[in-house]
Scaffold this motif. Structure first.
Motif, PDB file in Angstrom:
ATOM      1  N   UNK A 286       6.011   6.995  -8.185  1.00 26.25           N
ATOM      2  CA  UNK A 286       5.217   6.990  -6.960  1.00 26.25           C
ATOM      3  C   UNK A 286       5.954   6.385  -5.763  1.00 26.25           C
ATOM      4  N   UNK A 287       7.012   5.639  -6.026  1.00 25.68           N
ATOM      5  CA  UNK A 287       7.873   5.124  -4.963  1.00 25.68           C
ATOM      6  C   UNK A 287       9.308   5.493  -5.305  1.00 25.68           C
ATOM      7  N   UNK A 288      10.054   5.974  -4.322  1.00 18.87           N
ATOM      8  CA  UNK A 288      11.476   6.227  -4.514  1.00 18.87           C
ATOM      9  C   UNK A 288      12.232   5.462  -3.437  1.00 18.87           C
ATOM     10  N   UNK A 289      13.518   5.293  -3.678  1.00 15.78           N
ATOM     11  CA  UNK A 289      14.362   4.528  -2.753  1.00 15.78           C
ATOM     12  C   UNK A 289      13.724   3.179  -2.413  1.00 15.78           C
ATOM     13  N   UNK A 290      13.055   2.602  -3.385  1.00 19.55           N
ATOM     14  CA  UNK A 290      12.381   1.317  -3.175  1.00 19.55           C
ATOM     15  C   UNK A 290      13.385   0.197  -3.400  1.00 19.55           C
ATOM     16  N   UNK A 291      13.659  -0.525  -2.326  1.00 21.95           N
ATOM     17  CA  UNK A 291      14.632  -1.617  -2.401  1.00 21.95           C
ATOM     18  C   UNK A 291      14.146  -2.800  -1.580  1.00 21.95           C
ATOM     19  N   UNK A 292      14.374  -3.977  -2.153  1.00 18.36           N
ATOM     20  CA  UNK A 292      14.013  -5.212  -1.456  1.00 18.36           C
ATOM     21  C   UNK A 292      15.237  -6.115  -1.404  1.00 18.36           C
ATOM     22  N   UNK A 293      15.467  -6.718  -0.256  1.00 21.74           N
ATOM     23  CA  UNK A 293      16.467  -7.770  -0.132  1.00 21.74           C
ATOM     24  C   UNK A 293      15.696  -9.076  -0.315  1.00 21.74           C
ATOM     25  N   UNK A 294      16.157  -9.862  -1.293  1.00 21.66           N
ATOM     26  CA  UNK A 294      15.420 -11.045  -1.704  1.00 21.66           C
ATOM     27  C   UNK A 294      16.294 -12.287  -1.570  1.00 21.66           C
ATOM     28  N   UNK A 295      15.739 -13.296  -0.907  1.00 20.20           N
ATOM     29  CA  UNK A 295      16.412 -14.595  -0.764  1.00 20.20           C
ATOM     30  C   UNK A 295      16.093 -15.434  -1.994  1.00 20.20           C
ATOM     31  N   UNK A 296      17.113 -15.797  -2.740  1.00 18.25           N
ATOM     32  CA  UNK A 296      16.913 -16.616  -3.944  1.00 18.25           C
ATOM     33  C   UNK A 296      17.291 -18.068  -3.677  1.00 18.25           C
ATOM     34  N   UNK A 297      16.844 -18.924  -4.568  1.00 16.19           N
ATOM     35  CA  UNK A 297      17.144 -20.365  -4.457  1.00 16.19           C
ATOM     36  C   UNK A 297      18.626 -20.602  -4.724  1.00 16.19           C
TER      37      UNK A 297
ATOM     38  N   UNK B 160      -9.887  10.180  -5.560  1.00 15.27           N
ATOM     39  CA  UNK B 160      -9.533   9.120  -4.621  1.00 15.27           C
ATOM     40  C   UNK B 160      -8.081   8.706  -4.892  1.00 15.27           C
ATOM     41  N   UNK B 161      -7.338   8.408  -3.828  1.00 19.11           N
ATOM     42  CA  UNK B 161      -5.948   7.952  -3.992  1.00 19.11           C
ATOM     43  C   UNK B 161      -5.786   6.585  -3.335  1.00 19.11           C
ATOM     44  N   UNK B 162      -4.886   5.799  -3.897  1.00 17.11           N
ATOM     45  CA  UNK B 162      -4.571   4.492  -3.322  1.00 17.11           C
ATOM     46  C   UNK B 162      -3.826   4.679  -1.999  1.00 17.11           C
ATOM     47  N   UNK B 163      -4.023   3.746  -1.100  1.00 15.52           N
ATOM     48  CA  UNK B 163      -3.242   3.714   0.136  1.00 15.52           C
ATOM     49  C   UNK B 163      -1.762   3.579  -0.245  1.00 15.52           C
ATOM     50  N   UNK B 164      -0.898   4.311   0.417  1.00 10.19           N
ATOM     51  CA  UNK B 164       0.524   4.165   0.153  1.00 10.19           C
ATOM     52  C   UNK B 164       0.988   2.739   0.391  1.00 10.19           C
ATOM     53  N   UNK B 165       0.493   2.132   1.448  1.00  6.68           N
ATOM     54  CA  UNK B 165       0.903   0.770   1.759  1.00  6.68           C
ATOM     55  C   UNK B 165       0.365  -0.231   0.732  1.00  6.68           C
ATOM     56  N   UNK B 166      -0.764   0.074   0.098  1.00  2.00           N
ATOM     57  CA  UNK B 166      -1.257  -0.784  -0.988  1.00  2.00           C
ATOM     58  C   UNK B 166      -0.275  -0.724  -2.164  1.00  2.00           C
ATOM     59  N   UNK B 167       0.153   0.480  -2.490  1.00  4.12           N
ATOM     60  CA  UNK B 167       1.119   0.660  -3.579  1.00  4.12           C
ATOM     61  C   UNK B 167       2.412  -0.083  -3.258  1.00  4.12           C
ATOM     62  N   UNK B 168       2.869   0.059  -2.027  1.00  2.00           N
ATOM     63  CA  UNK B 168       4.083  -0.637  -1.594  1.00  2.00           C
ATOM     64  C   UNK B 168       3.908  -2.150  -1.699  1.00  2.00           C
ATOM     65  N   UNK B 169       2.735  -2.630  -1.311  1.00  2.00           N
ATOM     66  CA  UNK B 169       2.462  -4.071  -1.374  1.00  2.00           C
ATOM     67  C   UNK B 169       2.537  -4.605  -2.804  1.00  2.00           C
ATOM     68  N   UNK B 170       2.116  -3.804  -3.767  1.00  2.00           N
ATOM     69  CA  UNK B 170       2.212  -4.254  -5.161  1.00  2.00           C
ATOM     70  C   UNK B 170       3.675  -4.425  -5.572  1.00  2.00           C
TER      71      UNK B 170
ATOM     72  N   UNK C  64      10.133   4.966  -0.122  1.00  2.00           N
ATOM     73  CA  UNK C  64       9.651   6.307   0.207  1.00  2.00           C
ATOM     74  C   UNK C  64       8.513   6.583  -0.751  1.00  2.00           C
ATOM     75  N   UNK C  65       7.460   7.189  -0.253  1.00  2.00           N
ATOM     76  CA  UNK C  65       6.315   7.533  -1.092  1.00  2.00           C
ATOM     77  C   UNK C  65       6.560   8.916  -1.677  1.00  2.00           C
ATOM     78  N   UNK C  66       6.609   8.994  -3.000  1.00  2.00           N
ATOM     79  CA  UNK C  66       6.970  10.257  -3.635  1.00  2.00           C
ATOM     80  C   UNK C  66       5.819  10.927  -4.370  1.00  2.00           C
ATOM     81  N   UNK C  67       4.784  10.183  -4.690  1.00  2.83           N
ATOM     82  CA  UNK C  67       3.627  10.752  -5.367  1.00  2.83           C
ATOM     83  C   UNK C  67       2.455   9.816  -5.137  1.00  2.83           C
TER      84      UNK C  67
END
Length: 141
Positions: A130-141, A56-66, A87-90
């Protein structure tokens, strides 16, 4: 809620300590219900193996959500992520016994105007990225 990270307190290169997320089949069944993705490769071993997967494999979007949770927990604000892509790499293989471990870490890669930062994420499971090119733009205080 965790104290909010302040823009002035981070620099390019600031590391976000790694955090481990446990993934088991119950998580995947709950995610299937929330997402509407009931593909049995995410919860039934016989189906996953019949299509050539190791288990069984995790949903890619579940992994992304983590990864998103990792960033919002760090920022101290559940609404802090203003843009996010991967990008999902594995696959995250989730055995019935013991589940899987997903380790996520991050680093501030860039500071933007408006108290925003770009966080580059690294996500690994069973020694594989398992994720590549993973980037988030984050609004900080």
């Amino acid at each position: 809620m965790t104290a909010q990270v302040k823009y002035d307190d981070v620099e390019v290169g600031t590391e976000i300590p790694a955090r481990e997320f446990h993934v088991d089949r119950a998580n995947l069944v709950m995610y299937a219900g929330a997402s509407g993705d009931f593909n049995p490769i995410h919860w039934r071993e016989s189906t996953a193996k019949a299509v050539g997967l190791p288990d069984v494999i995790a949903h890619g979007m579940y992994t992304m959500a983590q990864g998103g949770k990792f960033v919002t927990d760090w920022a101290g604000d559940p609404g802090a992520v203003v843009d996010y892509g991967v990008r999902f790499s594995s696959m995250v293989v989730v055995p019935d016994e013991g589940g899987a471990k997903l380790e996520i870490s991050g680093m501030v890669e860039e500071k933007l105007d408006g108290a925003k930062v770009v966080v580059a994420l690294t996500a690994r499971s069973a020694g594989q990225k398992v994720l590549t090119r993973a980037k988030a733009v984050v609004q900080l205080a």
